[in-house]
Design a protein around this motif. Structure first.
Motif, PDB file in Angstrom:
ATOM      1  N   MET A  77     -62.957  52.316   8.048  1.00  0.00           N
ATOM      2  CA  MET A  77     -62.159  51.317   8.663  1.00  0.00           C
ATOM      3  C   MET A  77     -62.243  51.692  10.268  1.00  0.00           C
ATOM      4  O   MET A  77     -62.324  52.813  10.621  1.00  0.00           O
ATOM      5  N   TYR A 112     -65.791  47.894   4.401  1.00  0.00           N
ATOM      6  CA  TYR A 112     -65.581  47.826   5.558  1.00  0.00           C
ATOM      7  C   TYR A 112     -64.065  47.029   5.890  1.00  0.00           C
ATOM      8  O   TYR A 112     -64.037  46.131   5.167  1.00  0.00           O
ATOM      9  N   TYR A 113     -63.351  47.688   6.898  1.00  0.00           N
ATOM     10  CA  TYR A 113     -62.136  46.760   7.338  1.00  0.00           C
ATOM     11  C   TYR A 113     -61.985  47.031   8.919  1.00  0.00           C
ATOM     12  O   TYR A 113     -62.101  48.390   9.229  1.00  0.00           O
ATOM     13  N   SER A 114     -61.519  46.310   9.718  1.00  0.00           N
ATOM     14  CA  SER A 114     -61.087  46.695  11.139  1.00  0.00           C
ATOM     15  C   SER A 114     -59.785  45.986  11.651  1.00  0.00           C
ATOM     16  O   SER A 114     -59.486  45.132  10.932  1.00  0.00           O
ATOM     17  N   ASP A 133     -67.029  43.072  13.002  1.00  0.00           N
ATOM     18  CA  ASP A 133     -67.519  42.408  11.608  1.00  0.00           C
ATOM     19  C   ASP A 133     -69.116  42.081  11.763  1.00  0.00           C
ATOM     20  O   ASP A 133     -69.693  42.099  10.718  1.00  0.00           O
ATOM     21  N   ALA A 143     -66.990  43.427   3.409  1.00  0.00           N
ATOM     22  CA  ALA A 143     -65.579  43.507   4.040  1.00  0.00           C
ATOM     23  C   ALA A 143     -64.631  43.182   2.820  1.00  0.00           C
ATOM     24  O   ALA A 143     -64.678  42.591   2.046  1.00  0.00           O
ATOM     25  N   VAL A 144     -63.478  44.000   3.084  1.00  0.00           N
ATOM     26  CA  VAL A 144     -62.412  44.140   2.205  1.00  0.00           C
ATOM     27  C   VAL A 144     -61.760  42.715   2.585  1.00  0.00           C
ATOM     28  O   VAL A 144     -61.396  42.283   3.549  1.00  0.00           O
ATOM     29  N   ASP A 145     -61.643  41.967   1.544  1.00  0.00           N
ATOM     30  CA  ASP A 145     -60.751  40.680   1.521  1.00  0.00           C
ATOM     31  C   ASP A 145     -59.454  41.095   1.713  1.00  0.00           C
ATOM     32  O   ASP A 145     -58.575  40.673   0.798  1.00  0.00           O
ATOM     33  N   PHE A 146     -58.967  40.830   2.961  1.00  0.00           N
ATOM     34  CA  PHE A 146     -57.638  41.102   3.341  1.00  0.00           C
ATOM     35  C   PHE A 146     -57.538  40.467   4.895  1.00  0.00           C
ATOM     36  O   PHE A 146     -58.400  40.744   5.527  1.00  0.00           O
ATOM     37  N   GLN A 148     -57.018  40.045   8.797  1.00  0.00           N
ATOM     38  CA  GLN A 148     -56.958  40.913   9.805  1.00  0.00           C
ATOM     39  C   GLN A 148     -55.550  41.336  10.435  1.00  0.00           C
ATOM     40  O   GLN A 148     -54.905  40.393  10.432  1.00  0.00           O
ATOM     41  N   PHE A 172     -52.476  46.489   1.797  1.00  0.00           N
ATOM     42  CA  PHE A 172     -54.063  46.729   2.132  1.00  0.00           C
ATOM     43  C   PHE A 172     -54.398  48.088   1.226  1.00  0.00           C
ATOM     44  O   PHE A 172     -55.498  47.911   0.615  1.00  0.00           O
ATOM     45  N   ALA A 176     -57.563  47.862  -1.306  1.00  0.00           N
ATOM     46  CA  ALA A 176     -58.637  48.800  -1.265  1.00  0.00           C
ATOM     47  C   ALA A 176     -58.880  49.703  -2.201  1.00  0.00           C
ATOM     48  O   ALA A 176     -60.134  49.935  -2.831  1.00  0.00           O
TER      49      ALA A 176
END
Length: 183
Positions: A77, A112-114, A133, A143-146, A148, A172, A176
Protein backbone atom coordinates in the motif's frame (compact mmCIF):
# COMPACT_ATOMS: atom_id res chain seq x y z
CA UNK A 1 -0.35 -12.48 5.09
CA UNK A 2 1.78 -9.38 5.21
CA UNK A 3 0.92 -5.82 4.23
CA UNK A 4 3.52 -3.08 4.12
CA UNK A 5 2.19 0.46 3.99
CA UNK A 6 4.81 2.78 2.55
CA UNK A 7 4.00 6.45 2.83
CA UNK A 8 5.29 9.99 2.58
CA UNK A 9 3.59 12.35 5.00
CA UNK A 10 4.33 16.02 5.39
CA UNK A 11 1.50 17.47 7.47
CA UNK A 12 0.52 14.20 9.16
CA UNK A 13 -2.66 13.35 7.24
CA UNK A 14 -1.13 10.55 5.15
CA UNK A 15 0.35 9.14 8.36
CA UNK A 16 -3.08 9.21 10.04
CA UNK A 17 -4.69 7.51 7.04
CA UNK A 18 -1.94 4.86 6.94
CA UNK A 19 -2.40 4.23 10.65
CA UNK A 20 -6.16 3.78 10.18
CA UNK A 21 -5.63 1.25 7.40
CA UNK A 22 -3.03 -0.56 9.54
CA UNK A 23 -5.42 -0.83 12.50
CA UNK A 24 -8.30 -2.09 10.32
CA UNK A 25 -6.10 -4.67 8.59
CA UNK A 26 -4.80 -5.90 11.95
CA UNK A 27 -8.39 -6.58 13.04
CA UNK A 28 -8.69 -8.80 9.94
CA UNK A 29 -5.58 -10.75 10.99
CA UNK A 30 -3.21 -9.15 8.47
CA UNK A 31 0.34 -8.48 9.71
CA UNK A 32 0.61 -4.82 8.71
CA UNK A 33 3.65 -2.57 9.07
CA UNK A 34 4.22 1.12 8.42
CA UNK A 35 7.31 2.44 6.64
CA UNK A 36 8.11 6.05 5.85
CA UNK A 37 9.66 7.53 2.75
CA UNK A 38 12.86 9.35 3.61
CA UNK A 39 12.33 13.12 3.67
CA UNK A 40 15.54 14.87 4.64
CA UNK A 41 13.84 18.28 4.76
CA UNK A 42 10.88 17.42 6.98
CA UNK A 43 12.63 18.70 10.12
CA UNK A 44 12.80 22.18 8.56
CA UNK A 45 9.03 22.26 8.02
CA UNK A 46 8.39 20.79 11.46
CA UNK A 47 10.30 23.67 13.04
CA UNK A 48 8.10 26.23 11.26
CA UNK A 49 4.64 24.66 11.02
CA UNK A 50 2.59 23.27 13.91
CA UNK A 51 0.61 20.92 11.66
CA UNK A 52 3.86 19.28 10.47
CA UNK A 53 5.32 19.19 13.97
CA UNK A 54 2.24 17.49 15.47
CA UNK A 55 3.17 14.02 14.10
CA UNK A 56 6.80 14.63 13.16
CA UNK A 57 8.35 12.53 15.95
CA UNK A 58 5.95 9.60 15.45
CA UNK A 59 6.71 9.57 11.73
CA UNK A 60 10.48 9.86 12.23
CA UNK A 61 10.46 6.86 14.61
CA UNK A 62 9.17 4.57 11.86
CA UNK A 63 11.63 2.56 9.76
CA UNK A 64 12.54 3.93 6.35
CA UNK A 65 11.07 2.14 3.32
CA UNK A 66 13.34 0.31 0.91
CA UNK A 67 13.04 -2.31 -1.80
CA UNK A 68 13.15 -5.13 0.73
CA UNK A 69 9.93 -3.78 2.25
CA UNK A 70 8.32 -4.16 -1.18
CA UNK A 71 9.68 -7.69 -1.58
CA UNK A 72 8.47 -8.86 1.85
CA UNK A 73 4.83 -7.83 1.39
CA UNK A 74 1.90 -9.75 -0.03
CA UNK A 75 -0.03 -6.46 -0.19
CA UNK A 76 1.80 -3.21 -0.92
CA UNK A 77 0.00 0.00 0.00
CA UNK A 78 1.22 3.47 -0.88
CA UNK A 79 0.20 6.71 0.80
CA UNK A 80 1.30 9.91 -0.84
CA UNK A 81 0.70 13.62 -0.96
CA UNK A 82 -0.01 14.93 -4.43
CA UNK A 83 1.96 17.76 -5.91
CA UNK A 84 0.32 19.25 -9.01
CA UNK A 85 -1.20 15.91 -9.95
CA UNK A 86 1.96 13.90 -9.30
CA UNK A 87 3.44 12.10 -6.31
CA UNK A 88 5.70 14.20 -4.10
CA UNK A 89 9.35 14.35 -5.21
CA UNK A 90 10.39 12.16 -2.27
CA UNK A 91 7.85 9.50 -3.21
CA UNK A 92 8.84 9.66 -6.88
CA UNK A 93 12.51 9.21 -5.88
CA UNK A 94 11.53 6.07 -3.95
CA UNK A 95 9.76 4.66 -7.02
CA UNK A 96 12.67 5.63 -9.27
CA UNK A 97 14.95 3.41 -7.16
CA UNK A 98 13.02 0.21 -7.90
CA UNK A 99 14.51 -0.56 -11.32
CA UNK A 100 16.08 -3.79 -10.05
CA UNK A 101 12.62 -5.00 -8.95
CA UNK A 102 11.25 -4.24 -12.40
CA UNK A 103 14.06 -6.15 -14.10
CA UNK A 104 13.79 -9.16 -11.77
CA UNK A 105 9.94 -9.18 -11.78
CA UNK A 106 10.08 -9.97 -8.04
CA UNK A 107 6.88 -8.10 -7.25
CA UNK A 108 4.77 -9.74 -9.94
CA UNK A 109 1.45 -11.05 -8.64
CA UNK A 110 1.43 -9.12 -5.36
CA UNK A 111 -1.60 -7.03 -4.40
CA UNK A 112 -1.47 -3.24 -4.45
CA UNK A 113 -3.47 -0.18 -3.35
CA UNK A 114 -2.76 3.58 -3.11
CA UNK A 115 -4.33 6.51 -1.28
CA UNK A 116 -3.49 10.20 -1.47
CA UNK A 117 -4.08 13.67 -0.12
CA UNK A 118 -4.28 16.93 -1.99
CA UNK A 119 -4.29 20.54 -0.96
CA UNK A 120 -6.08 21.67 -4.10
CA UNK A 121 -8.53 19.16 -5.55
CA UNK A 122 -9.79 15.61 -5.56
CA UNK A 123 -8.58 15.28 -9.17
CA UNK A 124 -5.07 16.31 -8.13
CA UNK A 125 -4.96 13.38 -5.69
CA UNK A 126 -6.46 10.95 -8.22
CA UNK A 127 -3.84 11.96 -10.79
CA UNK A 128 -1.07 11.23 -8.29
CA UNK A 129 -2.61 7.84 -7.54
CA UNK A 130 -2.76 7.16 -11.28
CA UNK A 131 1.01 7.67 -11.45
CA UNK A 132 1.56 5.01 -8.78
CA UNK A 133 -0.98 2.78 -10.53
CA UNK A 134 1.17 2.98 -13.66
CA UNK A 135 4.24 1.98 -11.65
CA UNK A 136 2.31 -0.95 -10.13
CA UNK A 137 1.12 -2.16 -13.53
CA UNK A 138 4.69 -2.05 -14.86
CA UNK A 139 5.76 -4.16 -11.86
CA UNK A 140 3.02 -6.73 -12.49
CA UNK A 141 1.05 -6.03 -9.32
CA UNK A 142 -2.70 -6.60 -9.05
CA UNK A 143 -4.76 -3.67 -7.88
CA UNK A 144 -7.22 -4.33 -5.07
CA UNK A 145 -10.64 -3.61 -6.55
CA UNK A 146 -11.63 -0.87 -4.13
CA UNK A 147 -12.42 2.83 -4.71
CA UNK A 148 -9.46 5.20 -4.39
CA UNK A 149 -9.37 6.99 -1.07
CA UNK A 150 -8.38 10.64 -1.23
CA UNK A 151 -8.43 13.34 1.40
CA UNK A 152 -8.51 17.07 0.71
CA UNK A 153 -6.29 19.08 3.04
CA UNK A 154 -6.88 22.74 3.73
CA UNK A 155 -4.44 25.14 2.12
CA UNK A 156 -3.52 27.05 5.27
CA UNK A 157 -4.95 24.81 7.96
CA UNK A 158 -5.04 21.05 7.51
CA UNK A 159 -8.36 19.31 7.81
CA UNK A 160 -7.70 16.01 9.52
CA UNK A 161 -9.29 12.81 8.24
CA UNK A 162 -12.61 12.18 9.97
CA UNK A 163 -14.93 9.37 10.97
CA UNK A 164 -15.58 8.32 7.37
CA UNK A 165 -11.96 7.14 7.13
CA UNK A 166 -12.53 4.51 9.82
CA UNK A 167 -15.43 3.04 7.83
CA UNK A 168 -13.47 3.13 4.57
CA UNK A 169 -10.51 1.43 6.26
CA UNK A 170 -12.73 -1.33 7.68
CA UNK A 171 -14.35 -2.02 4.29
CA UNK A 172 -10.96 -2.01 2.57
CA UNK A 173 -9.47 -4.33 5.18
CA UNK A 174 -12.29 -6.83 4.72
CA UNK A 175 -11.85 -6.80 0.93
CA UNK A 176 -8.05 -7.05 1.11
CA UNK A 177 -8.05 -9.81 3.73
CA UNK A 178 -10.36 -11.91 1.56
CA UNK A 179 -8.08 -11.46 -1.45
CA UNK A 180 -5.00 -12.31 0.60
CA UNK A 181 -6.60 -15.52 1.87
CA UNK A 182 -7.45 -16.54 -1.71
CA UNK A 183 -3.89 -16.05 -2.96
Amino acid sequence: MRCNIIFHSIGGNIYLIARSFKEALALEGVDTRLYRILDSDLHVLAADRNDVNEYYEEIEELPVANNEKLRSADLIMFGLPSRFGMPSAEFKTFLDNTTDLFESRELEGKLYYSFATSTYSHKDALDAIEATDSWAAMMGLYAVDFPQYTHKDGLMMPSRPGQELEEVAKRFASTAASLLKES
